[in-house]
Design an enzyme around this catalytic site. Sequence first.
Site, PDB file in Angstrom:
ATOM      1  N   CYS A  20       0.841  -1.209   0.000  1.00 10.18           N
ATOM      2  CA  CYS A  20       0.000   0.000   0.000  1.00 10.18           C
ATOM      3  C   CYS A  20       0.868   1.249   0.000  1.00 10.18           C
ATOM      4  O   CYS A  20       0.612   2.200  -0.751  1.00 10.18           O
ATOM      5  CB  CYS A  20      -0.902   0.024   1.232  1.00 10.18           C
ATOM      6  SG  CYS A  20      -2.176  -1.246   1.268  1.00 10.18           S
ATOM      7  N   ASP A 432      32.663  19.141  20.291  1.00 12.09           N
ATOM      8  CA  ASP A 432      33.129  20.515  20.438  1.00 12.09           C
ATOM      9  C   ASP A 432      33.342  20.766  21.933  1.00 12.09           C
ATOM     10  O   ASP A 432      32.809  20.031  22.773  1.00 12.09           O
ATOM     11  CB  ASP A 432      32.080  21.470  19.863  1.00 12.09           C
ATOM     12  CG  ASP A 432      32.443  22.929  20.086  1.00 12.09           C
ATOM     13  OD1 ASP A 432      33.608  23.278  19.845  1.00 12.09           O
ATOM     14  OD2 ASP A 432      31.561  23.691  20.503  1.00 12.09           O
TER      15      ASP A 432
END
Length: 749
Positions: A20, A432
Site C-alpha cells: 500500500c 566541540d
Amino acid sequence: MTPDLERANIRTDGMSCAACSSKIEKALSRVEGIESSNANFSNGVVSVAYDPSAISEEGIIAAIEKAGYGVLGDPEQAAEAERRSARVLGIELAVSVAFSVPLAILAMGPMIGISVPFHGDPEAYSILQLALCAPVLAAGRRFYRRGYPALAAGSPTMDTLIALGTTAAVAFSLYQTYLVFYGGHEAMHEAAHSLYYDSAAIILTLVSAGKLLESKSRVKTNCSLQSLRRLAPETACVLRDGSESIVPAEGLAAGDVVVVRPGERVPADCVVLSGSSSVDESMLTGEGMPLRKGPGDEVFGGTMNADGVLTARVAKAGRDSVLAGIVRLVQDAQGTKAPIARAADRVAARFVPAVMAISAAAGILWYLADGDLRFAVTAMISVLVISCPCALGLATPLAVTVGIGKSAEYGILFKSAAALERSGSVGAAILDKTGTVTEGRPRVTSASSIVPEDALISMAAAAEAGSEHPLAKAIVACAADRGLSFPEATGFASEAGGGVRCEAGGRSVAVGSPRFLESLGIAAPGDEGGGTRVCVALDGEYAGALFFSDPVRPTAASAVSSLEGMGVRVSMVTGDSEGAAMAAAEAAGIRDVEFRALPADKTDAVKRLQKSGLSVAMVGDGINDAPALAQADVGIAVGSGTDVAADSADMVLLSDDVRSVPAALEIGRASLRNIRQNLFFAFAYNAVCIPVAAGLPRLLGAEIMEMPMIAALAMSLSSLSVVSNSLRLRMFKPRCMSDREEEELPPKG
C-alpha cells in the site's frame, strides 16, 4: 529538501501494508510539484516534500484519495480515527470469532471424535456451514473492498492475497455445495466433506486478529506525540491594562503579558518579567529536577510552573513555539524511512505478484500431477494466505516509529528515520568544547589589576553591557555579583573577535585581547596564566586583565566513559587555546584533542575519520560547528546552541546533559538491532512457510488438508512476533541514563 520546498505530513486511512505504501508513493511520484514522498504504513503518515508554487496541500490530498486511500483531518481527529478504527476492528473480530468457532467445531469435530449436528445430513450440513460463514465474510469485507480494487489497478496488496485466498475457498465450497444438492447421491457425501467454509472464516478471523494488533500498536506508538500536544494548555491568563482575563492559548501573540500561577502550564514560550518559581521542564528535556526561573529567564510552552507566580512576556506562540517545533520534528521523522526500510519495501512490492504466481503454479502443478482438485485448491489457498507480507512490511517502520518516540522521552529529537538508523552504527564521536563539553557560560575567576579591582571590573562592564558575547555577559554578571554600578557607554566601536572601545564616565575604555590592545598602541604584559584573558585599558594605558574559566559539564566525564564503553572513539576538536582545551579534555577524560581549530578544520577532522572507515557523529552547538555537523554521518546539535547548528544537524538534544549523546546512540543501536531481528523473523518465516504451504509435506509423504487455517494462524503469528518485538523497544532504557534517574529520585525517609 531545498529552501523552496515545503513538507506536509498527511495521515491516511486504509494503508495496511508495504505494498500500500509503495502504491501511494508511486502515485505521488507522478504528480507535478511533488519532489519526494514517504508513506509509512506503521503509523499511516505520508510525508511529502513539495513545491507550493506548483501544487497545494489540497492537491496532494486529492492525489492520495485518487490512489484509493482516505485522508484524515488534523492530528487530534487522526488519533480519534485510529482509536475508532481499533474499536471497529474489535467488533468485527468479535463477530468473526462468534461464528467461526462453532463453524470450525462443526467442520472439524467429526475428525477428532466430536459429535456435531447434521453430520449425517449432507444438505443441512453444508447449508449450516454456509450460514455460519456468511457473517464472517461480512465482518471481513474490508479485505475485499481494498484487495480487489488494488488488483484491478495493477498494484496488489496484502489485502489482495487475503481476498483471493478466501474467495477461492468460498467459491470452491459453493461448487461443492452445488454438488451436494445436484451432483447425485454418490457425489453428495464426498462434496459435503470437501467444504472450505471453515478455512475461509478462520483465515479472516486470524488475519483480523493480526490487524487489530497492528491497529492497537499504531495507537500506542502515537500516544507520546498526542501527550506532547496535550501539554499545551487550552487557556491563558493575560494581563492587559492592569486587569487579568482568560483567553484561548492559541490566540496569544508575541508581546502579550501572561500570568502563570502554581500548578499551571506555561501557555507559550516566554521571558519572565517578574516573580520567581521552580519550573518542571522534563517534558522537553528529560531532566527530572525543576529549574529555578526568575526575571530575564526563558520559560517554554507546556512546562509546569511549580511553586511561584510568574509574570512573563510571550516571545513565541503557536506554531513558532518550542513545543510545536518538537511535535513537527517527531512527525517529520516518523514520516520518513530508513534506508533499510526502503530495501524491505522494494522486496515487499515485488513479493505480492510473485506469491500470486507461486500460488497459481502450485495449484496447477498439483492438479496436473495427480488430478486431486481438492488438494490443488488447498495448496493454492495456503500459499496465498501464508505469504502475506505483513511482517516484512512492519519490520522496519514500526521499530523506527517506536525508537523515535522512545528517544523523544529523553529529550532527543531525531529529524529522520535515516538518522536513527545511522546512529546505530556510529564508531567515532567528535565533541566541540564550548557549550558541549563545557557549560558555555564562562565566569570571571580572577583579576590582575593596576587600578583598584572594582574600578577595573566596573569600567569593563560599562564597555561590554550591550554585547551578547559570552565573555561580555560574564563581565557584566561579575559586576552585578559584586554589587557594582557602571556608567553608560557612548561612542561604542567594536572589532569582531578583537575587542571594543567606548567612552564611559569621562574616560576612554578599551577591552579585548592583548593583540587588540597592541593594535591600539597599548602594551599588554605577556601570558600571565590563569586561563582565558581579557585585557582592559583606561585612557590609553594598560589597567589590568580579567581571567575566565568555562566549567566542564558535571556529566561530561560520565558521557565520555559511556561512549568509550560502547566502543566509540571519542575526540574533542575546538577553536579554543591549547591550555583551555587540554584542561577541559583532562576533566572530561578525553585523550584525543585538537585545538585552535577553524570551522574547516572541524570538517576535515570528520572527513579523516570517515576515510578510515568509521561512521562519525559530530556534537556541537555553535555556528562554527555547522559545516562539521552537516559533514558527519550523524550531526548532533546541543539544544542550547544556535539555530544554525540545529538546522545543520540530524538530531537535536533538548537537554544540556551530555549523557544524551551516548543515550541517543544506545537507542539507535537498540532500534537497528530490533529492525534486523524483525527482518530475520519475516524472511525466515516466508522461507520456511511458503514451501510447506505449496505442498512440500505431501512430497515427503504427509498430507495436511487443514493447511489454509494453519497458514492463517502462522501468518498472524509472524505479524505478532514483529509487532511484539518492536513494542519491546518501549521498555528500553539507555544504560548511561540509569545514574541520572537515580540522581533524580527523592531521598528516602
